[in-house]
Design a protein around this motif. Structure first.
Motif, short mmCIF file in Angstrom:
data_model
loop_
_atom_site.label_atom_id
_atom_site.label_comp_id
_atom_site.label_asym_id
_atom_site.label_seq_id
_atom_site.Cartn_x
_atom_site.Cartn_y
_atom_site.Cartn_z
N ASP A 112 0.82 -1.21 0.00
CA ASP A 112 0.00 0.00 0.00
C ASP A 112 0.86 1.27 0.00
O ASP A 112 0.34 2.35 0.27
N THR A 113 2.15 1.13 -0.28
CA THR A 113 3.06 2.27 -0.20
C THR A 113 3.54 2.70 -1.58
O THR A 113 3.25 2.04 -2.59
N ASP A 114 4.33 3.77 -1.59
CA ASP A 114 4.92 4.27 -2.83
C ASP A 114 6.33 3.74 -3.06
O ASP A 114 7.04 4.22 -3.93
N GLU A 115 6.74 2.77 -2.25
CA GLU A 115 8.07 2.16 -2.39
C GLU A 115 7.93 0.66 -2.58
O GLU A 115 6.96 0.05 -2.14
N GLU A 116 8.92 0.05 -3.23
CA GLU A 116 8.92 -1.39 -3.45
C GLU A 116 8.97 -2.13 -2.10
O GLU A 116 9.62 -1.69 -1.17
N VAL A 117 8.26 -3.25 -2.04
CA VAL A 117 8.31 -4.16 -0.89
C VAL A 117 8.94 -5.46 -1.37
O VAL A 117 8.58 -5.97 -2.43
N ARG A 118 9.87 -5.98 -0.57
CA ARG A 118 10.49 -7.28 -0.87
C ARG A 118 10.24 -8.22 0.30
O ARG A 118 10.35 -7.83 1.45
N LEU A 119 9.91 -9.45 -0.04
CA LEU A 119 9.68 -10.44 0.99
C LEU A 119 10.17 -11.80 0.54
O LEU A 119 10.37 -12.05 -0.65
N THR A 120 10.39 -12.67 1.51
CA THR A 120 10.71 -14.06 1.26
C THR A 120 9.49 -14.86 1.68
O THR A 120 8.92 -14.62 2.75
N LEU A 121 9.10 -15.78 0.83
CA LEU A 121 7.90 -16.59 1.05
C LEU A 121 8.31 -18.05 1.12
O LEU A 121 9.04 -18.53 0.25
N LEU A 122 7.87 -18.75 2.15
CA LEU A 122 8.16 -20.18 2.31
C LEU A 122 6.86 -20.96 2.34
O LEU A 122 5.89 -20.53 2.99
N PHE A 123 6.83 -22.08 1.62
CA PHE A 123 5.68 -22.99 1.63
C PHE A 123 6.15 -24.35 2.13
O PHE A 123 7.18 -24.85 1.68
N ASN A 124 5.36 -24.94 3.05
CA ASN A 124 5.70 -26.25 3.57
C ASN A 124 4.43 -27.08 3.69
O ASN A 124 3.55 -26.68 4.46
N PRO A 125 4.31 -28.20 2.96
CA PRO A 125 5.17 -28.60 1.86
C PRO A 125 4.97 -27.68 0.66
O PRO A 125 4.01 -26.90 0.63
N SER A 126 5.82 -27.80 -0.30
CA SER A 126 5.82 -26.82 -1.40
C SER A 126 4.74 -27.06 -2.45
O SER A 126 4.37 -26.14 -3.17
N GLN A 127 4.21 -28.26 -2.55
CA GLN A 127 3.10 -28.54 -3.47
C GLN A 127 3.39 -28.08 -4.90
O GLN A 127 2.50 -27.59 -5.58
N LYS A 128 4.65 -28.20 -5.34
CA LYS A 128 5.04 -27.79 -6.70
C LYS A 128 4.60 -26.36 -6.99
O LYS A 128 4.04 -26.05 -8.04
N ARG A 129 4.88 -25.47 -6.06
CA ARG A 129 4.42 -24.09 -6.13
C ARG A 129 4.95 -23.34 -7.35
O ARG A 129 4.35 -22.37 -7.80
N GLU A 130 6.06 -23.80 -7.91
CA GLU A 130 6.60 -23.14 -9.11
C GLU A 130 5.59 -23.19 -10.26
O GLU A 130 5.47 -22.24 -11.03
N GLY A 131 4.84 -24.28 -10.35
CA GLY A 131 3.80 -24.38 -11.38
C GLY A 131 2.72 -23.34 -11.17
O GLY A 131 2.20 -22.76 -12.13
#
Length: 171
Positions: A112-131
């Motif tokens: 909701d800001t005027d600047e870029e937001v960066r985050l790291t996201l983890l999924f467990n288990p990953s469930q082939k999240r790349e797809g």
């Protein structure tokens, strides 16, 4: 004489299987206002863990409220101020914040800001999240976006919108 091959129940078999991913490494997918980078993939972790970095442009929506049935999700804010909706609550997460979202917990996130937001996201288990991310890249890149195709992608990858009439991540 036949030798008995016994399993060793007392000693560990050590392996050298670590992977080092440098900050600039990983497969990147760029949408209009979001960049995903695959760090630890389902293939690398045998489906157990997925680690991805996400950069949200100013005013970008990462995801409208949804939940997962079979995986937990962790958000780690690396830069900027991330707006998260978890259940009925909404709050701002600053750098260093860690938000654990267990399965069946409705959640969404945005910048909701005027600047870029960066985050790291983890999924467990990953469930082939790349797809899922590749499918998002394709589906959200279409004009107009097909809600039925979007919902099909979501459901295939263990994501269930809270409100199907308001699920597309657009302002």
């Amino acid at each position: 004489m036949i030798q008995d091959l016994k399993e060793d129940y007392f000693n560990d078999l050590l392996e050298d299987n670590a992977t080092i991913i440098l900050p600039e490494e990983g497969e990147e997918l760029a949408l209009n206002d979001i960049r995903f980078t695959f760090k630890v993939t389902s293939e690398m972790s045998n489906g157990q863990l997925g680690v991805y970095t996400i950069a949200l442009a100013p005013m970008a929506i990462g995801a409208k409220p949804h939940y997962h049935r079979f995986m937990d999700e962790i958000f780690i804010v690396d830069k900027g101020l991330l707006t998260l909706q978890v259940g009925q609550k909404e709050f701002q997460a600053s750098p260093g914040a860690i938000v654990y979202v267990p399965r069946f917990t409705p959640h969404g996130f945005r910048n909701d800001t005027d600047e870029e937001v960066r985050l790291t996201l983890l999924f467990n288990p990953s469930q082939k999240r790349e797809g899922f991310f590749r499918g998002l890249h394709e589906t959200l890149g279409e004009d107009p976006i097909d809600p039925k195709k979007y919902l099909k992608l979501y459901n295939k990858y263990d994501s269930f919108p809270v409100d199907i009439s308001n699920m597309i991540p657009k302002r």
